[in-house]
Design a protein around this motif. Structure first.
Motif, mmCIF file in Angstrom:
data_model
loop_
_atom_site.group_PDB
_atom_site.id
_atom_site.type_symbol
_atom_site.label_atom_id
_atom_site.label_comp_id
_atom_site.label_asym_id
_atom_site.label_seq_id
_atom_site.Cartn_x
_atom_site.Cartn_y
_atom_site.Cartn_z
ATOM 1 N N ALA A 159 32.450 4.084 -37.269
ATOM 2 C CA ALA A 159 31.887 5.800 -37.136
ATOM 3 C C ALA A 159 30.802 5.873 -37.750
ATOM 4 C CB ALA A 159 32.998 6.424 -36.358
ATOM 5 N N GLU A 160 30.227 5.745 -38.963
ATOM 6 C CA GLU A 160 30.206 5.991 -40.479
ATOM 7 C C GLU A 160 28.572 6.911 -40.068
ATOM 8 O OE1 GLU A 160 30.483 2.445 -40.423
ATOM 9 O OE2 GLU A 160 30.655 1.812 -42.253
ATOM 10 N N ALA A 161 27.894 6.450 -39.115
ATOM 11 C CA ALA A 161 26.920 7.362 -39.005
ATOM 12 C C ALA A 161 27.546 8.498 -38.113
ATOM 13 C CB ALA A 161 25.929 6.526 -38.723
ATOM 14 N N ARG A 162 28.345 8.573 -37.681
ATOM 15 C CA ARG A 162 28.860 10.048 -36.567
ATOM 16 C C ARG A 162 29.081 10.578 -37.549
ATOM 17 N NH1 ARG A 162 30.226 11.737 -31.670
ATOM 18 N NH2 ARG A 162 30.938 13.585 -31.750
ATOM 19 N N ALA A 163 29.917 9.999 -38.521
ATOM 20 C CA ALA A 163 30.676 10.988 -39.873
ATOM 21 C C ALA A 163 29.705 12.143 -40.742
ATOM 22 C CB ALA A 163 31.706 10.462 -40.184
#
Length: 573
Positions: free
Chosen positions: A224-228
Motif C-alpha cells: 500500500a505504499e502508493a496509496r499512502a
C-alpha cells in the motif's frame, strides 16, 4: 479596578485573550521596545525640521541654520534613531525568543506529566504545535507589538505637528489615516479564517505523516505504499492551497494600505505645491504657507503613514499568532482534562528497599471506561510477583497505576510505610525500573540512553542483562543512536537493553509488561534470565505476562479476571 471600569473595557476575543495570557511574562519588555521605537520614529520630525530650515534658508537667502550645521544635527539625530531602533529590535527579539521558549516548555512539561490513558492531543499534533506553530508567535512579539505601539503614538504626534503649520494638511491626514485601520479590520476577518484553516491543515498533515511512518512496515507488506504516498500528496496539496490563500489575503491587505497612504501623501503634496505657488491661499494659520513649513510637511507626511504601513505588514503575524494561541489553549485544556501522573516528574532520592503492595485498589483505565477492581497483593524485596489474565483484563493498567502513571479511584499503594501520592511519587518512582512492552529510547548515544547521566558500571549492567553481544553488533557500539522506538535492534534486544538500564540504575522494584511477548524461545529465555538476575540483586519483580514460563518463575501469581473482578493470589509451584 471598579466594576464600571471593567464594563467599559473593550471586549476581547477568546483568541486575543489566549494570546495575552501567553505573552503576559514578556509584556513589559514589549512595551519598552514599542516606546523606544516610537521615540525613534518621532525623532524624524526633528530631522525634517532641520532639513526644512536649511533648505528654506537657501531658497529665501535668510539662512537660520547653515547647511553644515544642519547636516551635523541631521546626522546626529540619525545616529540616535539608529541606536534606539537597534535597542528596540533587540528587546523585542529577546522577548519573542523567550515567548517561544516558554510556550514550548509549558507544552512539553504538561505533556510529560500527562497520564498514559490520554488520547489527545496526539503526539504528532503536540510536536507540530511545539516545534512549528509556536514559532509563529515570535513575529507577533517582535514585529506586530512594537508596530502597534508606534501606530498609536507616532501618527498622533505628527498630526499635531502638521496641524500646527496647516489645518488643511492635518484634515487630509486625519481623513486618510483612519481608512487604513478600517480596511485592515475587514481584511483581517478573512485573514483569521484563512490562517485557522492553514493551522488545522498543518496539524493534520503532521498526524498523517507520523501515522504513515509508524506503519511503514505494514504498508510495505500490504503493498500500500502508493496509496499512502497519494494520501500524503493530497494532504500536502491541501496545505499548499491553504497557504496560498493566506498569502493572497496578506497581499490584499498590503495593496489596500499602499493605496490609501499614497493618496494621502499625494493630496498633502498637491496642497503644499499649490500653496507655495500662491494658487491656494487658505489652510495655514495667519498667512501663506512658508517654504520651511511646506518642506517640513512634505517630509513628515509619508512618516505619518509609515507606522500604519508597518502595522499592516505585521497584521498577518497577529492573525497567525491568535490562531496558534487558541490552539495552544485548546491543547493545554485537553492535557489538563486528561489528568496527570502523580508527582512532579522531578529528580528525587529513591526510598530504601521495603515491601511494596496495594490494597482496595480501583483504577479507571480511561476517562469514560468503567473502573477496574484489583485484588490486594504485596511483594517483598527480592520477591517476584506475576500478574496473569486475559487481554483487556487490566494488567497494563495495574502496572501503570503502581508506577504512579494513572491515578487510582480508590485504595492505596504503599512502599513500606510510604503511601503513593503527589508528595511521594517522585521518590517512589526513582526506585522503579519500568520495562514497557514497547521499549522507548531518548534521542542520544546509547551510552547516555542507558545511563541517563547517572554514574555507575555500565559494562557490568550489560553483562547482567546479557546484552554485551547487542552492543558489539551495533555500528558505533555505545555511540549508536537507536531512535525513539529502538531502530537497529530487535524487540528482544531492546528489552534486554531496558533490563541493562534497570541494572545500572540500581532499581529496587521492576515493573515489566509482557517482557517475552512475540519473542522466540531463546530470546525470551535471555530476557527472563536478565529479570531473574535483577531479582538476585534484591530487586522486587512485578511482571504482567501470558507466558507460562515467566509465570512459573514467579514466587506468587496474581490472577486478574475479565473486567477486574477479584481473584485470589496463588502460589507458583
Amino acid at each position: 479596578m471598579t466594576d464600571q471600569t471593567q464594563r467599559k473595557r473593550r471586549p476581547v476575543s477568546p483568541a486575543e485573550a489566549a494570546l495575552r495570557r501567553l505573552a503576559a511574562p514578556i509584556a513589559p519588555a514589549l512595551r519598552r521596545a514599542g516606546w523606544l521605537s516610537a521615540v525613534s520614529e518621532c525623532l524624524w520630525a526633528g530631522q525634517a525640521a532641520v532639513a526644512a530650515l536649511a533648505i528654506g534658508g537657501l531658497v529665501s537667502g535668510q539662512a537660520v541654520l547653515s547647511p553644515v550645521a544642519a547636516a551635523l544635527v541631521f546626522l546626529a539625530l540619525a545616529a540616535v534613531r539608529a541606536g534606539l531602533d537597534a535597542l528596540a529590535g533587540r528587546l523585542a527579539q529577546r522577548a519573542a525568543n523567550r515567548l517561544v521558549a516558554d510556550v514550548r516548555l509549558q507544552l512539553t512539561s504538561a505533556a510529560a506529566r500527562q497520564t498514559p490513558r490520554a488520547d489527545r492531543p496526539a503526539p504528532a499534533e503536540l510536536a507540530s504545535l511545539a516545534a512549528e506553530k509556536a514559532v509563529m508567535l515570535a513575529p507577533w512579539a517582535a514585529r506586530y507589538q512594537p508596530a502597534m505601539t508606534r501606530a498609536r503614538i507616532v501618527p498622533v504626534v505628527l498630526l499635531a505637528l502638521t496641524a500646527y503649520f496647516s489645518w488643511a494638511a492635518a484634515i487630509v491626514l486625519f481623513v486618510a489615516g483612519p481608512l487604513i485601520p478600517v480596511f485592515m479590520a475587514l481584511v483581517g476577518m478573512a485573514a483569521k479564517e484563512a490562517s485557522e484553516r492553514q493551522m488545522s491543515e498543518i496539524g493534520s498533515l503532521n498526524v498523517l505523516l507520523a501515522d504513515r511512518i509508524a506503519a511503514i512496515a505494514d504498508l510495505r507488506l500490504l503493498g500500500a505504499e502508493a496509496r499512502a504516498g497519494a494520501d500524503l500528496a493530497t494532504a500536502s496539496d491541501g496545505l499548499h492551497q491553504r497557504t496560498m490563500k493566506v498569502l493572497a489575503v496578506a497581499f490584499l491587505s498590503s495593496t489596500v494600505l499602499e493605496l490609501f497612504s499614497a493618496l494621502g501623501v499625494a493630496m498633502v503634496a498637491v496642497y503644499v505645491g499649490f500653496a507655495l505657488l500662491g494658487e491656494i491661499r487658505f489652510g495655514a494659520w495667519g498667512g501663506p504657507l512658508s517654504v520651511e513649513a511646506g518642506i517640513f510637511l512634505l517630509m513628515i507626511a509619508p512618516e505619518f503613514f509609515q507606522p500604519l504601513r508597518d502595522l499592516a505588514a505585521a497584521w498577518h503575524d497577529r492573525v497567525s499568532a491568535q490562531a496558534v494561541a487558541e490552539e495552544i489553549g485548546e491543547a493545554q485544556r485537553a492535557i489538563a482534562a486528561s489528568g496527570t501522573i502523580l508527582g512532579h516528574g522531578a529528580a528525587a532520592e529513591p526510598l530504601p528497599p521495603a515491601p511494596f503492595g496495594w490494597r482496595g485498589l480501583t483504577v479507571r483505565p480511561g476517562p469514560e471506561a468503567p473502573p477496574l477492581h484489583f485484588p490486594d497483593a504485596v511483594v517483598a524485596p527480592g520477591g517476584a510477583l506475576g500478574i496473569k489474565g486475559p487481554s483487556g483484563a487490566g494488567k497494563t493498567t495495574l502496572l501503570a497505576a503502581l508506577g504512579g502513571l494513572i491515578r487510582a479511584e480508590s485504595g492505596e499503594i504503599r512502599w513500606g510505610d510510604v503511601v503513593l501520592d503527589d508528595g511521594t511519587a517522585d521518590r517512589i518512582r526513582a526506585g522503579i525500573g519500568w520495562l514497557p512492552q514497547t521499549p522507548r529510547f531518548i534521542d542520544a548515544p546509547l551510552s547516555e540512553a542507558l545511563t541517563l547521566g547517572r554514574p555507575g558500571d555500565l559494562a557490568a549492567a550489560l553483562r547482567a542483562a546479557r546484552a554485551e553481544d547487542i552492543i558489539a553488533a551495533l555500528p558505533g557500539g555505545l555511540s549508536a543512536r537507536l531512535g525513539d522506538l529502538g531502530g537497529g535492534v530487535s524487540g528482544g534486544e531492546a528489552r534486554r537493553l531496558m533490563i541493562a538500564r534497570a541494572h545500572h540504575a540500581g532499581a529496587r522494584l521492576i515493573l515489566a509488561d509482557e517482557p517475552t511477548a512475540d519473542l522466540d524461545p531463546d530470546t525470551a529465555d535471555a530476557v527472563l534470565a536478565g529479570l531473574m538476575t535483577l531479582r538476585d540483586t534484591g530487586a522486587a519483580l512485578i511482571v504482567a505476562s501470558h507466558d507460562p514460563r515467566v509465570l512459573a518463575a514467579m514466587e506468587q501469581v496474581l490472577e486478574i479476571a475479565p473486567h477486574g473482578t477479584d481473584t485470589e493470589a496463588e502460589a507458583a509451584q
